[in-house]
Design a protein around this motif. Structure first.
Motif, PDB file in Angstrom:
ATOM      1  N   GLU A  53       0.076 -94.874 -42.583  1.00 24.04           N
ATOM      2  CA  GLU A  53       0.584 -94.557 -43.665  1.00 24.04           C
ATOM      3  C   GLU A  53      -0.243 -95.017 -44.657  1.00 24.04           C
ATOM      4  O   GLU A  53      -1.012 -95.617 -44.859  1.00 24.04           O
ATOM      5  CB  GLU A  53       1.826 -95.645 -43.767  1.00 24.04           C
ATOM      6  CG  GLU A  53       3.003 -95.101 -42.636  1.00 24.04           C
ATOM      7  CD  GLU A  53       4.237 -96.127 -42.736  1.00 24.04           C
ATOM      8  OE1 GLU A  53       5.396 -95.727 -42.334  1.00 24.04           O
ATOM      9  OE2 GLU A  53       4.212 -97.392 -43.097  1.00 24.04           O
ATOM     10  N   GLY A  60       5.628 -95.686 -53.536  1.00 25.81           N
ATOM     11  CA  GLY A  60       6.263 -95.481 -52.074  1.00 25.81           C
ATOM     12  C   GLY A  60       5.348 -95.801 -50.931  1.00 25.81           C
ATOM     13  O   GLY A  60       3.923 -96.055 -51.232  1.00 25.81           O
ATOM     14  N   GLU A  63       4.389 -94.166 -47.218  1.00 32.31           N
ATOM     15  CA  GLU A  63       5.005 -92.828 -46.438  1.00 32.31           C
ATOM     16  C   GLU A  63       3.635 -92.652 -45.410  1.00 32.31           C
ATOM     17  O   GLU A  63       2.668 -92.480 -45.756  1.00 32.31           O
ATOM     18  CB  GLU A  63       5.417 -91.764 -47.123  1.00 32.31           C
ATOM     19  CG  GLU A  63       5.820 -90.392 -46.516  1.00 32.31           C
ATOM     20  CD  GLU A  63       7.259 -90.973 -45.897  1.00 32.31           C
ATOM     21  OE1 GLU A  63       6.986 -90.992 -44.568  1.00 32.31           O
ATOM     22  OE2 GLU A  63       8.186 -91.042 -46.157  1.00 32.31           O
ATOM     23  N   ARG A  64       3.970 -91.619 -44.486  1.00 30.33           N
ATOM     24  CA  ARG A  64       3.187 -91.021 -43.460  1.00 30.33           C
ATOM     25  C   ARG A  64       2.415 -89.956 -44.449  1.00 30.33           C
ATOM     26  O   ARG A  64       3.258 -89.380 -45.080  1.00 30.33           O
ATOM     27  CB  ARG A  64       3.574 -90.570 -42.285  1.00 30.33           C
ATOM     28  CG  ARG A  64       4.039 -91.682 -41.153  1.00 30.33           C
ATOM     29  CD  ARG A  64       4.274 -91.156 -40.007  1.00 30.33           C
ATOM     30  NE  ARG A  64       4.354 -92.249 -38.766  1.00 30.33           N
ATOM     31  CZ  ARG A  64       3.650 -92.747 -38.020  1.00 30.33           C
ATOM     32  NH1 ARG A  64       2.242 -92.022 -38.030  1.00 30.33           N
ATOM     33  NH2 ARG A  64       3.707 -93.721 -37.174  1.00 30.33           N
ATOM     34  N   ALA A 110       4.198 -86.412 -44.454  1.00 29.14           N
ATOM     35  CA  ALA A 110       5.331 -86.625 -44.620  1.00 29.14           C
ATOM     36  C   ALA A 110       5.811 -86.285 -46.176  1.00 29.14           C
ATOM     37  O   ALA A 110       6.676 -86.021 -46.776  1.00 29.14           O
ATOM     38  CB  ALA A 110       6.245 -87.655 -44.191  1.00 29.14           C
ATOM     39  N   LEU A 111       4.475 -86.502 -46.813  1.00 29.77           N
ATOM     40  CA  LEU A 111       4.597 -86.201 -48.175  1.00 29.77           C
ATOM     41  C   LEU A 111       4.863 -84.957 -48.774  1.00 29.77           C
ATOM     42  O   LEU A 111       4.291 -83.732 -48.042  1.00 29.77           O
ATOM     43  CB  LEU A 111       3.369 -86.811 -48.891  1.00 29.77           C
ATOM     44  CG  LEU A 111       2.966 -88.240 -49.038  1.00 29.77           C
ATOM     45  CD1 LEU A 111       1.521 -88.530 -49.189  1.00 29.77           C
ATOM     46  CD2 LEU A 111       3.996 -89.016 -49.695  1.00 29.77           C
ATOM     47  N   ARG A 121       7.818-102.680 -47.270  1.00 34.84           N
ATOM     48  CA  ARG A 121       8.417-102.534 -45.969  1.00 34.84           C
ATOM     49  C   ARG A 121       8.252-104.006 -45.622  1.00 34.84           C
ATOM     50  O   ARG A 121       7.710-104.797 -46.354  1.00 34.84           O
ATOM     51  CB  ARG A 121       7.445-101.748 -45.166  1.00 34.84           C
ATOM     52  CG  ARG A 121       6.110-102.201 -44.918  1.00 34.84           C
ATOM     53  CD  ARG A 121       5.380-101.096 -44.184  1.00 34.84           C
ATOM     54  NE  ARG A 121       4.005-101.636 -43.985  1.00 34.84           N
ATOM     55  CZ  ARG A 121       2.866-100.807 -43.632  1.00 34.84           C
ATOM     56  NH1 ARG A 121       3.239 -99.452 -43.605  1.00 34.84           N
ATOM     57  NH2 ARG A 121       1.949-101.242 -43.586  1.00 34.84           N
TER      58      ARG A 121
END
Length: 221
Positions: free
Chosen positions: A121, A138, A140-141, A144-145, A205
């Motif tokens: 990520e 943020g 994210e992988r 996935a953006l 996270r």
């Protein structure tokens, strides 16, 4: 005004002493080692102060990167900054680590900053220019953006790591955090009377270390 800037939210252990009145960095240290933040930070501070011809009590304020970043490394810098601030009775100013990388880029067009968040990520944020973040950071992988993010010019070690996803990676710009850039950004904000985020870790996270869901009790009943 002397600002001591430090950041350990990325693999870089970066420290700088900045003369805000003269708008110049007096000394800086930069080492990249993701596993030795605690070992490297204090010697780096001592080295920077010695090179600049100052001692810790000369410092007027502390600037520290608040992340986002991995749990352990991030807390090394924040805990050190808090101790210095408390011992010296001086303010501790937090700044988003991604903002420091953005500022160092000097870009005046929309772009994205991405750092390595591990677990395949990235920590990321979009910017209108080097001084203006458009949204909250943020995690994210990369795949996935949204396309409108991955098509932007991209700065940072995360962008370099996933250059198969980020289409406009700027390898000509600094990929790691820079304490001199963080200090200059803080000096500008202080001059404009702007507020700073609190010097608290910006976690996006849960930490990797978790309490086991079930474990064997070994104490006698």
């Amino acid at each position: 005004m002397l600002l001591l800037a430090l950041d350990t939210a990325t693999p870089a252990v970066t420290v700088a002493l900045h003369d805000a009145d003269g708008d110049r960095t007096l000394a800086a240290s930069h080492q990249v080692d993701a596993r030795r933040h605690g070992e490297l930070l204090l010697p780096a501070v001592d080295r920077v102060l010695t090179e600049a011809g100052h001692v810790l009590r000369d410092v007027s304020g502390i600037v520290v990167g608040v992340g986002p970043g991995p749990y352990t490394g991030l807390r090394v810098g924040l805990a050190t900054a808090e101790v210095f601030g408390s011992a010296l009775g001086i303010p501790v100013h937090g700044l988003c680590t991604l903002d420091g990388i953005a500022y160092a880029s000097g870009l005046d067009v929309p772009f994205v900053v991405a750092t390595d968040a591990r677990r395949k990520e990235v920590y990321w944020a979009r910017y209108a220019d080097a001084r203006t973040r458009l949204d909250e950071p943020g995690v994210e992988r990369p795949a996935a953006l949204p396309d409108e993010v991955t098509r932007l010019p991209a700065v940072g070690a995360g962008a370099v790591l996933y250059e198969d996803v980020f289409q406009g990676v700027r390898k000509d710009l600094p990929a790691e955090q820079s304490a001199p850039a963080l200090a200059r950004l803080a000096a500008e904000k202080l001059a404009r009377g702007e507020d700073f985020p609190p010097p608290r870790p910006l976690y996006l996270r849960r930490p990797d270390a978790q309490v086991p869901a079930s474990y064997k009790v070994v104490t006698p009943k």
